[in-house]
Scaffold this motif. Structure first.
Motif, PDB file in Angstrom:
ATOM      1  N   ILE A 299      54.194  27.633  59.016  1.00  0.00           N
ATOM      2  CA  ILE A 299      53.470  27.455  57.754  1.00  0.00           C
ATOM      3  C   ILE A 299      54.448  27.530  56.594  1.00  0.00           C
ATOM      4  CG2 ILE A 299      51.923  28.680  56.153  1.00  0.00           C
ATOM      5  CD1 ILE A 299      50.360  27.109  58.098  1.00  0.00           C
ATOM      6  N   ARG A 300      54.180  26.760  55.545  1.00  0.00           N
ATOM      7  CA  ARG A 300      54.947  26.866  54.302  1.00  0.00           C
ATOM      8  C   ARG A 300      53.976  27.132  53.156  1.00  0.00           C
ATOM      9  NH1 ARG A 300      60.151  25.923  54.776  1.00  0.00           N
ATOM     10  NH2 ARG A 300      60.369  25.977  52.516  1.00  0.00           N
ATOM     11  N   ILE A 301      54.368  28.038  52.266  1.00  0.00           N
ATOM     12  CA  ILE A 301      53.560  28.347  51.092  1.00  0.00           C
ATOM     13  C   ILE A 301      54.453  28.369  49.862  1.00  0.00           C
ATOM     14  CG2 ILE A 301      52.023  29.816  52.489  1.00  0.00           C
ATOM     15  CD1 ILE A 301      53.261  32.227  50.874  1.00  0.00           C
ATOM     16  N   SER A 302      53.832  28.320  48.690  1.00  0.00           N
ATOM     17  CA  SER A 302      54.540  28.560  47.433  1.00  0.00           C
ATOM     18  C   SER A 302      53.709  29.524  46.602  1.00  0.00           C
ATOM     19  CB  SER A 302      54.787  27.259  46.659  1.00  0.00           C
ATOM     20  OG  SER A 302      53.552  26.641  46.309  1.00  0.00           O
ATOM     21  N   GLY A 303      54.376  30.305  45.774  1.00  0.00           N
ATOM     22  CA  GLY A 303      53.648  31.256  44.941  1.00  0.00           C
ATOM     23  C   GLY A 303      54.548  32.371  44.461  1.00  0.00           C
ATOM     24  N   PRO A 304      53.970  33.381  43.791  1.00  0.00           N
ATOM     25  CA  PRO A 304      52.539  33.523  43.516  1.00  0.00           C
ATOM     26  C   PRO A 304      52.139  32.786  42.230  1.00  0.00           C
ATOM     27  CG  PRO A 304      53.666  35.451  42.695  1.00  0.00           C
ATOM     28  CD  PRO A 304      54.725  34.573  43.331  1.00  0.00           C
ATOM     29  N   TYR A 305      50.829  32.470  42.142  1.00  0.00           N
ATOM     30  CA  TYR A 305      50.273  31.788  40.982  1.00  0.00           C
ATOM     31  C   TYR A 305      49.135  32.618  40.377  1.00  0.00           C
ATOM     32  CZ  TYR A 305      52.482  27.526  42.893  1.00  0.00           C
ATOM     33  OH  TYR A 305      53.370  26.595  43.370  1.00  0.00           O
ATOM     34  N   GLY A 306      48.838  32.319  39.105  1.00  0.00           N
ATOM     35  CA  GLY A 306      47.632  32.845  38.490  1.00  0.00           C
ATOM     36  C   GLY A 306      47.828  34.075  37.626  1.00  0.00           C
ATOM     37  N   ARG A 307      46.868  34.261  36.715  1.00  0.00           N
ATOM     38  CA  ARG A 307      46.846  35.440  35.849  1.00  0.00           C
ATOM     39  C   ARG A 307      45.551  36.227  36.041  1.00  0.00           C
ATOM     40  NH1 ARG A 307      50.407  35.752  30.494  1.00  0.00           N
ATOM     41  NH2 ARG A 307      52.354  35.308  31.559  1.00  0.00           N
ATOM     42  N   PHE A 308      45.119  36.282  37.279  1.00  0.00           N
ATOM     43  CA  PHE A 308      43.944  37.060  37.629  1.00  0.00           C
ATOM     44  C   PHE A 308      44.455  38.363  38.233  1.00  0.00           C
ATOM     45  CE2 PHE A 308      40.089  37.756  40.405  1.00  0.00           C
ATOM     46  CZ  PHE A 308      39.194  37.919  39.368  1.00  0.00           C
ATOM     47  N   PHE A 309      44.609  39.380  37.394  1.00  0.00           N
ATOM     48  CA  PHE A 309      45.140  40.670  37.840  1.00  0.00           C
ATOM     49  C   PHE A 309      44.523  41.767  36.993  1.00  0.00           C
ATOM     50  CE2 PHE A 309      48.115  38.702  34.856  1.00  0.00           C
ATOM     51  CZ  PHE A 309      48.162  39.650  33.850  1.00  0.00           C
ATOM     52  N   VAL A 310      44.639  42.994  37.441  1.00  0.00           N
ATOM     53  CA  VAL A 310      44.017  44.125  36.753  1.00  0.00           C
ATOM     54  C   VAL A 310      44.791  44.450  35.476  1.00  0.00           C
ATOM     55  CG1 VAL A 310      43.306  46.531  36.924  1.00  0.00           C
ATOM     56  CG2 VAL A 310      43.189  45.053  38.939  1.00  0.00           C
ATOM     57  N   ARG A 311      44.060  44.572  34.390  1.00  0.00           N
ATOM     58  CA  ARG A 311      44.665  44.996  33.120  1.00  0.00           C
ATOM     59  C   ARG A 311      44.685  46.526  33.101  1.00  0.00           C
ATOM     60  NH1 ARG A 311      44.045  39.621  34.024  1.00  0.00           N
ATOM     61  NH2 ARG A 311      44.853  38.407  32.268  1.00  0.00           N
ATOM     62  N   LYS A 312      45.680  47.100  33.763  1.00  0.00           N
ATOM     63  CA  LYS A 312      45.721  48.546  33.973  1.00  0.00           C
ATOM     64  C   LYS A 312      45.962  49.318  32.690  1.00  0.00           C
ATOM     65  CE  LYS A 312      47.378  47.967  38.726  1.00  0.00           C
ATOM     66  NZ  LYS A 312      48.481  48.210  39.680  1.00  0.00           N
ATOM     67  N   SER A 313      46.650  48.727  31.735  1.00  0.00           N
ATOM     68  CA  SER A 313      46.962  49.448  30.498  1.00  0.00           C
ATOM     69  C   SER A 313      45.711  49.745  29.681  1.00  0.00           C
ATOM     70  CB  SER A 313      47.953  48.647  29.654  1.00  0.00           C
ATOM     71  OG  SER A 313      47.392  47.402  29.252  1.00  0.00           O
ATOM     72  N   ALA A 314      44.616  49.032  29.937  1.00  0.00           N
ATOM     73  CA  ALA A 314      43.373  49.282  29.198  1.00  0.00           C
ATOM     74  C   ALA A 314      42.749  50.616  29.580  1.00  0.00           C
ATOM     75  CB  ALA A 314      42.372  48.164  29.465  1.00  0.00           C
ATOM     76  N   ASP A 315      43.048  51.110  30.792  1.00  0.00           N
ATOM     77  CA  ASP A 315      42.545  52.403  31.261  1.00  0.00           C
ATOM     78  C   ASP A 315      41.027  52.490  31.156  1.00  0.00           C
ATOM     79  OD1 ASP A 315      42.956  54.870  32.450  1.00  0.00           O
ATOM     80  OD2 ASP A 315      43.042  55.938  30.545  1.00  0.00           O
ATOM     81  N   LEU A 316      40.346  51.427  31.624  1.00  0.00           N
ATOM     82  CA  LEU A 316      38.890  51.383  31.623  1.00  0.00           C
ATOM     83  C   LEU A 316      38.370  51.273  33.053  1.00  0.00           C
ATOM     84  CD1 LEU A 316      38.198  48.832  28.727  1.00  0.00           C
ATOM     85  CD2 LEU A 316      37.822  51.299  28.651  1.00  0.00           C
ATOM     86  N   ALA A 317      37.098  51.588  33.239  1.00  0.00           N
ATOM     87  CA  ALA A 317      36.443  51.352  34.517  1.00  0.00           C
ATOM     88  C   ALA A 317      36.491  49.857  34.825  1.00  0.00           C
ATOM     89  CB  ALA A 317      34.998  51.839  34.461  1.00  0.00           C
ATOM     90  N   THR A 318      36.582  49.508  36.109  1.00  0.00           N
ATOM     91  CA  THR A 318      36.653  48.109  36.502  1.00  0.00           C
ATOM     92  C   THR A 318      35.431  47.721  37.330  1.00  0.00           C
ATOM     93  OG1 THR A 318      38.029  48.703  38.424  1.00  0.00           O
ATOM     94  CG2 THR A 318      39.159  47.962  36.434  1.00  0.00           C
ATOM     95  N   LEU A 319      34.951  46.500  37.081  1.00  0.00           N
ATOM     96  CA  LEU A 319      33.807  45.940  37.791  1.00  0.00           C
ATOM     97  C   LEU A 319      34.238  44.615  38.404  1.00  0.00           C
ATOM     98  CD1 LEU A 319      30.821  45.428  38.550  1.00  0.00           C
ATOM     99  CD2 LEU A 319      30.468  44.610  36.197  1.00  0.00           C
ATOM    100  N   TYR A 320      34.018  44.476  39.709  1.00  0.00           N
ATOM    101  CA  TYR A 320      34.369  43.253  40.429  1.00  0.00           C
ATOM    102  C   TYR A 320      33.076  42.605  40.909  1.00  0.00           C
ATOM    103  CZ  TYR A 320      38.831  45.561  40.195  1.00  0.00           C
ATOM    104  OH  TYR A 320      39.946  46.201  39.720  1.00  0.00           O
ATOM    105  N   MET A 321      32.905  41.328  40.574  1.00  0.00           N
ATOM    106  CA  MET A 321      31.719  40.571  40.974  1.00  0.00           C
ATOM    107  C   MET A 321      32.215  39.365  41.756  1.00  0.00           C
ATOM    108  SD  MET A 321      29.776  40.892  37.274  1.00  0.00           S
ATOM    109  CE  MET A 321      28.169  40.299  37.781  1.00  0.00           C
ATOM    110  N   ALA A 322      31.810  39.280  43.027  1.00  0.00           N
ATOM    111  CA  ALA A 322      32.362  38.258  43.911  1.00  0.00           C
ATOM    112  C   ALA A 322      31.276  37.657  44.775  1.00  0.00           C
ATOM    113  CB  ALA A 322      33.457  38.853  44.797  1.00  0.00           C
ATOM    114  N   GLY A 323      31.521  36.398  45.183  1.00  0.00           N
ATOM    115  CA  GLY A 323      30.616  35.713  46.094  1.00  0.00           C
ATOM    116  C   GLY A 323      31.402  34.871  47.067  1.00  0.00           C
ATOM    117  N   GLY A 324      30.925  34.766  48.304  1.00  0.00           N
ATOM    118  CA  GLY A 324      31.595  33.955  49.310  1.00  0.00           C
ATOM    119  C   GLY A 324      32.996  34.443  49.599  1.00  0.00           C
ATOM    120  N   SER A 325      33.945  33.496  49.786  1.00  0.00           N
ATOM    121  CA  SER A 325      35.334  33.876  50.043  1.00  0.00           C
ATOM    122  C   SER A 325      36.037  34.316  48.771  1.00  0.00           C
ATOM    123  CB  SER A 325      36.089  32.698  50.682  1.00  0.00           C
ATOM    124  OG  SER A 325      36.049  31.559  49.842  1.00  0.00           O
TER     125      SER A 325
END
Length: 352
Positions: free
Chosen positions: A190-216
């Motif tokens: 297998i060959r891959i490239s990455g990483p991509y994207g800016r979907f990551f936890v904003r840890k410096s905000a120091d707030l509770a986190t809520l994750y809402m997901a569906g399917g894969s």
């Protein structure tokens, strides 16, 4: 031939090969340009050409209209340089973003397992470790088809050495996912490239986190949650995860166990089409409805991370805003197909 691309307002200049898009060149240089579909469909990566000439490539006439081409705009994910070029791009500063240049990796499939009737778990041992932020994704080259597809990393960066995990839902009529479900096996290269994207936890905000997901769409939230728990985070973490039927609810036992082990982690599974006479005792309904009921329609003091089908994300955004959580605290990543782009999206929300 190699051209030079100057990116304003950063003032950064990078080399671009003559068959390389400006977006690919920027990401491989560790410079993030806003993007989403990477196929010229969504217009997220639109930039202004200040100087020089480009070939617009496969940009959709709907994403890049004729008058915009006349105004010297282009899509970074498709544009090929025809000379040295200077562009102006909308580059946001993100204090929690790591600068990780995109790279190519080779690996070997170690196992393929059915997680649900429509989702396969694929584990790949890379020839060298990949550094990424929890929530990011990779592009996987599909053997023999000459195409690549994006998949979120489902494992936490803190728990990986060289092996990564991908969760792949089969898409009706999709040649790429059909190959991965029907032909891929342990031992395949297998060959891959990455990483991509800016979907990551904003840890410096120091707030509770809520994750809402569906399917894969569970892949990224799982990586983010496992990473936070491994790092000893004590802030409240809530996962609201939806599927249609119980058989499709994968990693249910893992999240149930984590909720028992960590007092700050809450797991809210929801089934939208489970038979009324089944023994399911959890929430019956959609993700946004389950979240609204669990939080009593008050989402203040949270950072929300949404991952799943476009219509689910739009419903969740509406619910969060009605519950007094607004754009600056809502983050979403969705992989767009041509069909997805035709769907109505909220004009009040800027997609990442």
């Amino acid at each position: 031939m190699t051209y030079q691309l100057t990116i304003e307002p950063l003032g950064a200049t990078i080399d671009v090969e003559d068959d390389q898009t400006m977006l690919d060149a920027a990401l491989r240089a560790g410079i993030y340009l806003p993007h989403a579909c990477c196929h010229g469909l969504c217009a997220t990566c639109k930039v202004q050409i200040v100087d020089g000439e480009v070939e617009h490539g496969e940009a959709s006439p709907f994403a890049l209209m004729d008058f915009e081409r006349d105004e010297r705009k282009t899509l970074a994910c498709c544009a090929l340089l025809q000379s040295d070029v200077t562009i102006e791009a909308d580059v946001d500063e993100e204090p929690d973003a790591e600068v990780i240049p995109v790279r190519d990796f080779a690996g070997t499939v170690t196992r393929v397992e059915s997680l649900t009737p429509t989702i396969k778990g694929i584990w790949v041992a890379l020839d060298e470790p990949i550094h990424f932020q929890a929530g990011q994704y990779i592009n996987l080259d599909i053997p023999t088809l000459g195409i690549s597809r994006p998949f979120s990393l489902a494992n936490a960066p803190s728990t990986t050495s060289r092996e990564i995990e991908l969760n792949v839902r089969i898409v009706p009529g999709g040649a790429g996912t059909a190959y991965l479900h029907q032909n891929l096996k342990a031992g395949d290269a297998i060959r891959i490239s990455g990483p991509y994207g800016r979907f990551f936890v904003r840890k410096s905000a120091d707030l509770a986190t809520l994750y809402m997901a569906g399917g894969s769409g569970l892949s990224s939230p799982r990586s983010m949650i496992l990473d936070l728990l491994a790092q000893g985070s004590e802030r409240p973490i809530t996962l609201v995860y939806g599927q249609r039927h119980r058989a499709e609810l994968y990693y249910h036992d893992e999240f149930t166990a984590l909720a028992q082990q960590y007092p700050n982690f809450t797991y809210v599974p929801a089934l939208s089409h489970e038979p009324a006479d089944s023994d399911w005792s959890g929430y019956r309904g959609f993700v946004h409805e389950a979240a609204k009921a669990h939080f009593d329609n008050d989402f203040r003091d949270h950072k929300a991370y949404l991952c799943g089908p476009p219509l689910m994300i739009d419903a969740c955004i509406t619910t969060l805003m009605q519950g007094r959580l607004f754009e600056k605290d809502i983050y979403t990543e969705k992989f767009l197909s041509a069909a997805d782009v035709q769907q109505v999206r909220s004009p009040l929300f800027r997609k990442l």
